[in-house]
Design an enzyme around this catalytic site. Sequence first.
Site, PDB file in Angstrom:
ATOM      1  N   HIS A 203     -36.197  17.679 -21.037  1.00  0.00           N
ATOM      2  CA  HIS A 203     -35.267  17.627 -19.912  1.00  0.00           C
ATOM      3  C   HIS A 203     -36.024  16.967 -18.760  1.00  0.00           C
ATOM      4  CE1 HIS A 203     -32.934  19.244 -16.523  1.00  0.00           C
ATOM      5  NE2 HIS A 203     -31.981  19.553 -17.380  1.00  0.00           N
TER       6      HIS A 203
ATOM      7  N   ASP B 161     -41.312  25.100 -22.286  1.00  0.00           N
ATOM      8  CA  ASP B 161     -40.050  25.215 -21.552  1.00  0.00           C
ATOM      9  C   ASP B 161     -39.081  26.023 -22.416  1.00  0.00           C
ATOM     10  OD1 ASP B 161     -37.557  24.929 -20.446  1.00  0.00           O
ATOM     11  OD2 ASP B 161     -37.637  22.746 -20.257  1.00  0.00           O
TER      12      ASP B 161
ATOM     13  N   GLN C  84     -33.761  26.718 -22.828  1.00  0.00           N
ATOM     14  CA  GLN C  84     -32.684  26.740 -23.828  1.00  0.00           C
ATOM     15  C   GLN C  84     -33.021  27.657 -24.998  1.00  0.00           C
ATOM     16  OE1 GLN C  84     -29.815  25.518 -23.363  1.00  0.00           O
ATOM     17  NE2 GLN C  84     -30.189  24.139 -21.657  1.00  0.00           N
TER      18      GLN C  84
ATOM     19  N   LYS D 208     -28.991  31.059 -17.346  1.00  0.00           N
ATOM     20  CA  LYS D 208     -28.626  30.721 -18.729  1.00  0.00           C
ATOM     21  C   LYS D 208     -28.754  31.949 -19.631  1.00  0.00           C
ATOM     22  CE  LYS D 208     -30.507  26.022 -18.307  1.00  0.00           C
ATOM     23  NZ  LYS D 208     -29.397  25.136 -17.995  1.00  0.00           N
TER      24      LYS D 208
ATOM     25  N   CYS E  90     -29.294  15.122 -18.459  1.00  0.00           N
ATOM     26  CA  CYS E  90     -30.610  15.088 -17.797  1.00  0.00           C
ATOM     27  C   CYS E  90     -31.735  14.860 -18.797  1.00  0.00           C
ATOM     28  CB  CYS E  90     -30.869  16.371 -17.006  1.00  0.00           C
ATOM     29  SG  CYS E  90     -29.743  16.604 -15.640  1.00  0.00           S
TER      30      CYS E  90
END
Lengths: 406, 140
Positions: free
Chosen positions: A123, A200, A203, A226, A364
């Site tokens: 991202h 990261d 997600q 999220k 993105c």
Amino acid sequence: MKFDIKAIRKDFPILEREVYGKRYIYFDNAATAFKPLQVLKAVEKIYTQFNGNPHRGAHYMSNQTTVEFEAVRDKVQQFINAPSREEIIFTKGTTESINLVAYSFSEAFIHEGDEVIVSEMEHHANIVPWQIVCERKKATIKVIPFDDSGRLMVEKLPELISEKTKIIAVTLVSNVLGAINPVEEVIAIAHEKNIPVLIDGAQAVQHIAIDVQKMDCDFFVFSGHKLYGPTGVGCLYGKRQWLDAMPPFLGGGEMIEKVSFSGTTFNVIPYKFEAGTPNFTEVIGLGAAIDYLNSIGFDKIFHYEQELADYARMKLDTIDGIRFFGQTSHQSNVISFIVNSIHPYDMGMFLDKMSFAVRTGHHCAEPVMDHFKIPGTVRVSLAFYNTRDEIDRFVDALKKVVAMLS
Amino acid sequence: MSIEEIQQEIIAEFSVFDDWMDKYSYLIELGNGIEALDEKYKVDQNLIRGCQSQVWLNAECRDGVVYYQGESDALIVKGLVALLLRVVNEQPAAEIINADFHFIDSIGLKEHLSPTRSNGLLAMVKQIKLYAVAFNKMNS
């Protein structure tokens, strides 16, 4: 407890909303997820009962928010199985967490001529902060590629690593491709050369179990919104050895030990990295989200979502001309596709008019679009409150849209 | 016809649709009807990059009026480009500078011009006007 989808859906009143005269079907959970009543109530409780600035006062309300705020640090520690609570830092989101590490880590450890490695499927939030740092420090960025199935080519990593490599930053789950990356392999290769790795998890946390000790990552970042919590809250886990050695990111209240005009000394972790009044309301909301997910059971949530995603892929596959992006052996609840040469914007607009929320565009992650030479994709991202019935309706609508735009 | 007259004409055309599907089908038809932009104009200099879709815009000024040509990779956006260009094409630069494209709101397509759509259209409207400003300066 049984996974009771009807009861779960009642916890999310927003699922009842109608848009354009029809019940809205929300498949943009990877962008931001809906919040259960339990989170809304926790946030309301702060504003109606405990609005005190944590760590700052001797009074009742300040003490009460301090207790609740710090309790969430323990919850997050358990949630990702961090070794200690001091290694959990609250930020305003994944983006801020990455910027914090990029800035503070580079101040201590990155110098002219050094190298940072990211992956091609990151991202922008895990690319741009490193580019800014590299520009400032006259360092360079190297990129781990992915193949056309969306598989991260970890085998290319050893040749990218050099004496100059200072840090590697990779996503656990791609926000476009849905691929779940073998980050343990990345970390093992990096650690052979004593290079720290940032993962990261934006997600990932809502879909797969996280154990930062087993993973052995040096930094792990994710967002609250999220994970069914409020916006404006995120977390950074960092190994103590790194956090202790990194200078502060922002200056202000809370992060200091002693301030005078002849010099200031800084607080210890985690407070060294939490300047100013913390976003305690959002943090406490995040704590309520973690409690809520725990009460259902993460295993059950993950299992249900995986089945739902498999079902969605199978149903979508019946559409002529559909092309999926991200077809590795290990996929998450994110499904990206285009149909024939129909532009994602056109498809997204028509789906919106039919009361379906999907994400369209480059998400993105422009390097991913460049890889496939496409302007964007349509992305369906599912949550545990979505149902097979919603997927059936979506696929029927999509077939109509394809017919109209072909 | 003046800019205002053309806008009124478009509003009348769209007033027959009471169904979003018919409206968008017509929009796509209009988009497909615009002359394809010559490849030589499809250069970065003429590209208006949106987050969702892209728009190319080229403009020339002859005999005091402006000739625009545009295209987009998305059909809906292309339809809107067709409408916008129909309003401004062959109009004097000074008129274009002051134009208020209220027809987009009247025909219920304003959402495509919102900054959050980031489809390049809002930037295109700005670019249309910037060309007009430049030509107006050259002519005076």
